[in-house]
Design a protein around this motif. Structure first.
Motif, mmCIF file in Angstrom:
data_model
loop_
_atom_site.group_PDB
_atom_site.id
_atom_site.type_symbol
_atom_site.label_atom_id
_atom_site.label_comp_id
_atom_site.label_asym_id
_atom_site.label_seq_id
_atom_site.Cartn_x
_atom_site.Cartn_y
_atom_site.Cartn_z
ATOM 1 N N THR B 292 -6.559 3.841 0.015
ATOM 2 C CA THR B 292 -6.823 2.486 0.017
ATOM 3 C C THR B 292 -6.628 1.227 -1.279
ATOM 4 O O THR B 292 -6.460 0.970 -1.828
ATOM 5 C CB THR B 292 -7.445 1.703 1.139
ATOM 6 N N LYS B 294 -6.688 3.638 -3.992
ATOM 7 C CA LYS B 294 -5.508 3.645 -4.821
ATOM 8 C C LYS B 294 -4.850 3.112 -4.997
ATOM 9 O O LYS B 294 -4.211 2.420 -6.072
ATOM 10 C CB LYS B 294 -4.724 5.032 -4.576
ATOM 11 N N ASN B 295 -4.260 1.918 -4.270
ATOM 12 C CA ASN B 295 -3.113 0.945 -4.294
ATOM 13 C C ASN B 295 -3.644 -0.397 -4.611
ATOM 14 O O ASN B 295 -2.885 -0.661 -5.504
ATOM 15 C CB ASN B 295 -3.156 1.507 -2.467
ATOM 16 N N GLU B 296 -5.570 -0.483 -4.979
ATOM 17 C CA GLU B 296 -5.879 -1.657 -4.849
ATOM 18 C C GLU B 296 -5.766 -1.439 -6.395
ATOM 19 O O GLU B 296 -5.352 -2.600 -7.361
ATOM 20 C CB GLU B 296 -7.187 -1.802 -4.871
ATOM 21 N N TRP B 298 -3.962 0.685 -8.156
ATOM 22 C CA TRP B 298 -2.847 0.244 -8.547
ATOM 23 C C TRP B 298 -2.039 -0.652 -8.996
ATOM 24 O O TRP B 298 -2.080 -1.220 -9.884
ATOM 25 C CB TRP B 298 -2.338 0.859 -7.982
ATOM 26 N N LYS B 299 -2.133 -2.105 -7.880
ATOM 27 C CA LYS B 299 -1.874 -2.759 -7.989
ATOM 28 C C LYS B 299 -2.730 -4.121 -9.051
ATOM 29 O O LYS B 299 -1.997 -5.104 -9.377
ATOM 30 C CB LYS B 299 -2.136 -3.620 -6.410
#
Lengths: 474, 462, 239
Positions: B292, B294-296, B298-299
């Motif tokens: 999660t 990592k996703n954040e 990235w975004k």
């Protein structure tokens, strides 16, 4: 008729013996505790897995717009399904990874082994019903039966019985029948507990497969206990006093149940060491970059690409050649990964063969293997998970790369996919393999157990007749 | 009188095939355990050197590119070459001097890290876990296993009937008509028998220690201390039981039951208790949290970069894709580290609390004490592997701090700066701190033994 | 009826029994005297079918023992020096077990009758055998013989270790058995009891039945003199 007389006498004697009752009750108590621990663990594991699988889906869907190949590098996870019967026998699931990263280019080994977090106590025993059945019940059988003949020889009642016209065969059958009775009186309640535990806490496994596994377990342990009972009767008949019989049987128990499996595993790993992690990494990297480092394969692929799109230059094709390149790296790597992991599997087989070889010294070794297999918690089932996960990885990565190829246009690097694509990526199905898939292997192990049982029977019979003859001429 | 007893006992041992078999088995099994450990250690050490060599070779190539670049100055290498973001340092949980005597957790837990700004704390752990789970689940037949599990059984086998046969044969009364107490007779005989066995086990242990050369001397002494204390516990337990139990089959039954209790049942219960009181935080939940994060990251990487450049306008460089690469990677990793910090702390905390619980719980069973102490001396205990991972994360932060400016500004560092970067070596605990850890538990074993002996003598006087 | 026809037995070339011929008729007690190793126990074991004779034949009720040892054992009761009982079971339960083992299934009252006939008091019948004295154990042994309704009784030193009163009671029980037409062969060391209870007395020496005496025709002292004389000749032969 006479054998029945002996059985009813033995039953009466056991009922009178407060130690037997105490032993019986303590086994039942330990068993109940083990079932409670096992069911609790399995439920926790399953809850963790289900939560992780759900979160993986959410995280995946929530990654926002991004290049599909970038997404393939973020990738998804496959989580190992927890077999219902692992509450009975956790087998090696604590030592097998619970998750596989389904990332582009690379087939990874499973990671997150539960034992890694258990600390220094992990090397001791983890309480489970199967452990009680494999280690404690044989000890109880020994305690119940070490005096079967030796005690009667020591007290002279064997001789007395013979003067009353009991033939050696009648005595042997009587002893055997009463041993079976005490065995059943242990096995039946235990089976009942296990059945109740399994069906109450079952999370919707296939009922017919589950029943088949339970039947298999029942027979496996039935034969296993019979082996120990026969050995106990045989050794008891060989010894002229309870003392020697007890000692011989304790030594056998220590050697066969405690030492032999561990020794076998150590011999296996000393003869065939674990796969070398650094070599593995290097091989995986080599495979990963194999296509990139292979100009011939690239040329051939390029020719095919040009032909497919009827162009002479890759730039003229309606799609990005680089997307095709990504597909090519996977297609190039997949068979190489198959080959490499097959080699590792060969290593595992070699280790397991060494272990199986040492089954000659201990019926516990095939029983442990068979039991964890029937419970769905052995390496074969793990390998099935790995294979399924890898299958899913290939499908998923291909789907992502193809999306790039077919929708990404000429400059696919700048193309971003979104939730519409993420949604079409399927979850790892987490289905349990059915028992039938591994039947031949398990049949072989069961065969070894039956051989043991046959040998134990012949030994016990020989020793019992010998004891009667010896008593006669004393 | 005592001398006569010892002499008679030695004679009896020499004439007893069972006793000789037990002694032979002791020697062979313990030697096998040492040998198997040595083989494992060689295999393991070779892998660690291989890892180090691989990282060193890659970095040497990196360094040569940088040296060449500094020399020419004019013709820059391709963008991705010799970038600080690609710097990698190896870090290994090397074999402690006696690691071959207790393989412990080192077979199971990661021992190779790649410290690099290009990695986060999960990816810095080099790929591992290729072992066959079936084999792993059974555990190893190393010297610690032999001493903790097998040796007590052998001691029991050799000496449970140290007096019972005399009782049944009637020679006991004859013996007691001489001016010597029953307790002393049992003690003298027991010490003769078990002494011989312990001597053989000790011999194998010393051979095992000798494999480490002079580095093994101090840890070797600690190992022998644990060995002696644990053996003493069992000898006293046998003394205690045979002093109270008259019949030999009852004695052997009681002792085997005691063995089952001490080495199997109590540790299993302790394990269940530890797991019940401090359940392992879900590793899978930890994984999900990291992803999660990592996703954040990235975004939000654009926003992060912008914010960073607002604070450090002097570092702004062209917004080309290449520049973006290392910066985005670095931000992502940093964010993963930050976001997962709470769960890493929770994991650490849970491990620490379990360890502390075990500090108390170990007194439930001498087998737990002995095994923990052996692991500790051999440097293969859980705490050591945890410390290794923690130090790995610290090393990553240290390296990141050194390289952050260069990575974010997309500049290269100089060869001189490169040479100044720290190396990360894991040091095993010093012997005095190991001693401090095991001293109290070992003393506990000794005191328990003394009490067992005293009660045993009291039992004999009856 | 117990019958031996030229029974010989040798172990490893050593003859322990040499051409033993004797017949014990129903209603007769035959006592065998002899030193240790004279062959008394070997003879009894041959009658029980535990060992095969090297030569000759043994018969119980006219049935050849070696031809069907298990069958022959149904007609013979054996009381050893120490009657072995299951300590966890009561006297009654022991009797029931052994009787059923021999293929007879008498009812409750019959078994109780056997035990009280054997002289076991009502209180003791349902106590566990672990608490029994040696005399009480012998009584259960007798009861087993009675319940089995055996025609032949083989006794191997049944009196050894019994106190005088218990020994006396035991002899009375034997008398009763004789009255019911049982054939009784008893091996013993006890000259006094042998003369008192036996109808005939055989002296076994180094495997030979050297003399058979009518018990009522000799006094105790005479018997002792004869016995010692045989023993001395044996000692003389040996030197």
């Amino acid at each position: 008729m006479s054998a029945a007389v002996i059985v009813s006498k033995e039953a009466l004697v056991s009922r009178r013996n407060s130690k037997v009752i105490a032993l019986y009750l303590s086994v039942v108590f330990v068993m109940l505790a083990a079932i409670a621990v096992g069911v609790n663990r399995t439920n926790n594991f399953e809850a963790e897995r289900a939560a992780a699988a759900q979160r993986d889906r959410d995280i995946w869907n929530d990654q926002g717009p991004r290049n599909a190949h970038k997404a393939a590098h973020f990738a998804r996870y496959a989580f190992k399904p927890i077999p219902t019967l692992s509450s009975f026998d956790p087998g090696s699931i604590d030592y097998a990874g619970q998750a596989v990263w389904l990332v582009a280019h690379v087939q990874n080994p499973a990671e997150f082994r539960y034992a890694e977090g258990q600390g220094d106590l992990a090397r001791f025993v983890t309480l489970s019903p199967a452990w009680v059945m494999q280690y404690i019940v044989p000890l109880v059988l020994i305690l119940l039966l070490f005096g079967a003949y030796a005690g009667e020889r020591e007290d002279g009642t064997l001789r007395q019985a013979m003067t009353h016209g009991a033939a050696p065969g009648v005595l042997f059958r009587g002893k055997l029948a009463s041993a079976s009775l005490s065995l059943l009186s242990l096995l039946l309640p235990i089976s009942l507990f296990v059945l109740v535990a399994v069906f109450v806490f079952d999370k919707g496994a296939s009922q017919s497969d589950l029943s088949l596994r339970l039947v298999g377990l029942f027979f496996t342990y039935g034969v296993y206990f019979a082996i120990y009972a026969l050995l106990a009767i045989g050794v008891s008949a060989l010894c002229s006093s309870r003392r020697t019989a007890a000692i011989c049987l304790f030594v056998m128990w220590c050697m066969m149940t405690v030492l032999a499996p561990r020794f076998a595993a150590d011999v296996a790993v000393t003869a065939t060491p674990h796969p070398n992690g650094v070599d593995a990494l290097k091989t995986i990297q080599d495979i990963r970059f194999g296509y990139m480092n292979n100009p011939e394969a690239q040329e051939q692929r390029k020719a095919e690409f040009l032909e497919r799109y009827g162009v002479t230059k890759v730039e003229d094709a309606p799609v990005d050649f680089r997307s095709d390149f990504l597909l090519a790296t996977e297609e190039y790597g997949n068979p190489l990964f198959d080959e490499y992991y097959a080699k590792i599997a060969d290593r595992y087989h070699a280790q397991e063969r060494s272990m199986q070889l040492l089954s000659v010294f201990s019926p516990t070794i095939p029983t442990i293997n068979l039991s964890s297999g029937l419970a769905g918690a052995d390496r074969y089932h793990h390998a099935d998970f790995i294979a399924g996960a890898e299958e899913n990885r290939r499908v998923t990565i291909r789907q992502l790369n193809e999306d790039l190829l077919y929708k990404g246009g000429k400059n696919a690097i700048l193309y971003e996919s979104d939730i519409n694509l993420w949604r079409t990526i399927r979850d790892y199905p987490a289905t349990m393999p059915s028992l039938g898939e591994f039947f031949p292997q398990y049949l072989k192990m069961f065969g070894i157990l039956l051989l043991w049982a046959g040998a134990a029977f012949l030994f016990a019979r020989w020793a019992a007749y010998r004891a009667c003859n010896l008593e006669a001429v004393k | 009188m005592r001398q006569a007893l010892v002499k008679l006992e030695l004679l009896r041992l020499r004439k007893s095939p069972v006793a000789l078999a037990v002694l032979l088995f002791t020697l062979l099994a313990s030697l096998y355990a040492v040998w198997s450990g040595v083989i494992w250690r060689e295999h393991h050490s070779a892998i660690l050197s291989q890892h180090e060599a691989r990282v060193d070779a890659a970095m040497e190539k990196w360094r040569q590119t940088l040296i060449a670049f500094e020399k020419d100055g004019v013709k820059p290498p391709p963008f991705f070459d010799a970038r600080p973001g690609a710097i990698e340092k190896s870090m290994a949980l090397g074999a402690a001097p006696l690691s071959h005597l207790a393989i412990g957790n080192t077979e199971l837990l990661p021992t190779r890290l790649n410290v690099s700004p290009a990695r986060d704390h999960i990816t810095m752990v080099e790929l591992y876990g290729f072992e066959n789970p079936t084999v792993l689940a059974h555990g190893r037949f190393d010297l610690s296993f032999f001493l903790v599990f097998v040796l007590p059984l052998l001691l029991i086998g050799l000496s449970f009937d140290v007096i019972a046969t005399d009782r049944t044969r009637g020679t006991l009364h004859l013996l007691l008509s001489y001016p010597v107490s029953l307790g002393k007779i049992i003690a003298a005989r027991l010490l003769t028998r078990t002494g011989l066995l312990l001597l053989l086990a000790g011999l194998s242990t010393c051979i095992g220690i000798a494999f480490s050369g002079s580095a093994g001397l101090v840890p070797g002494a600690l190992w022998l201390l644990v060995f002696l204390a644990y053996s003493l516990f069992w000898v006293s337990a046998i003394f205690f039981v045979v002093s109270f139990v008259k019949r030999s089959e009852v004695a052997v039954g009681s002792l085997v039951s005691l063995w089952v209790l001490v080495t199997l049942a109590l540790p299993a219960l302790a394990n269940s208790a530890a797991e019940g009181l401090y359940p392992q935080p879900s590793k899978l939940a930890y994984l999900s949290d990291a992803r999660t994060a990592k996703n954040e990251a990235w975004k939000h990487k654009d926003a992060l970069t912008r914010q960073f450049l607002d604070d450090h306008p002097e570092l702004s460089v062209g917004q080309g894709m290449e520049n973006e690469y290392f910066r985005a990677m670095y931000f992502t990793n940093k964010m993963v580290l930050e976001k997962t910090a709470p769960i890493v702390a929770a994991l650490d905390d849970s491990n620490r609390r379990r360890s502390e619980l075990l500090d108390t719980l170990q007194f439930v069973s001498p087998a737990i004490i002995a095994q923990r102490a052996f692991f500790r001396v051999a440097g293969s205990d859980f705490d050591t592997t945890q410390r290794f991972t923690r130090e790995g994360i610290d090393a990553l932060s240290a390296l990141n701090n050194e390289l952050e400016t260069a990575i974010l500004s997309s500049t290269r560092i100089s060869v001189e700066e490169y040479h100044k970067l720290p190396d990360f070596k894991f040091e095993h605990a010093r012997s005095n701190s190991v001693l401090a850890d095991i001293l109290f538990p070992v003393l506990f074993l000794l005191i328990t033994s003394v009490f067992l002996v005293i009660f045993g003598f009291a039992g004999n006087r009856k | 009826m117990i019958e031996a026809k030229a029974l010989s037995k040798s172990f490893n070339d050593q003859m322990v029994l040499k051409g033993l011929t004797l017949t014990v008729s129903p209603g007769e007690i035959f006592c065998v005297l002899g030193s240790n190793g004279a062959g008394k126990t070997t003879a009894i074991h041959i009658f029980l079918g535990f060992i095969e004779p090297t030569q000759g034949k043994a018969f119980i009720n006219g049935q050849d023992v070696s031809a069907d040892p298990v069958g022959a054992r149904k007609h013979v009761a054996y009381i050893p020096e120490k009657v072995a009982l299951y300590p966890e079971l009561t006297g009654y339960e022991n009797l029931k077990f052994f009787t059923e083992l021999s293929g007879r299934f008498p009812d409750h009252n019959e078994l109780l009758g056997c035990l009280s006939d054997a002289g076991l008091s009502q209180d003791d019948i349902h106590k566990r055998a672990a608490q029994y004295s040696k005399g009480m154990q012998q009584k259960v042994g007798i009861a087993c013989a009675v319940a089995k309704d055996a025609d032949a009784l083989l006794l191997d030193e049944p009196l050894a270790g019994l106190d005088p009163q218990a020994a006396n009671e035991f002899c009375e029980l034997l008398d009763e058995r004789r009255d019911r037409k049982g054939a009784i062969l008893m091996a013993t060391h006890d000259l006094f009891r042998a003369r008192e209870i036996g109808d005939r007395i055989g002296i076994l020496q180094a495997g030979h039945l050297v003399e058979v005496i009518d018990a009522k025709s000799v006094s105790g002292q005479q018997l002792e003199a004869i016995y010692l004389e045989h023993m001395q000749t044996a000692a003389g032969e040996r030197t």
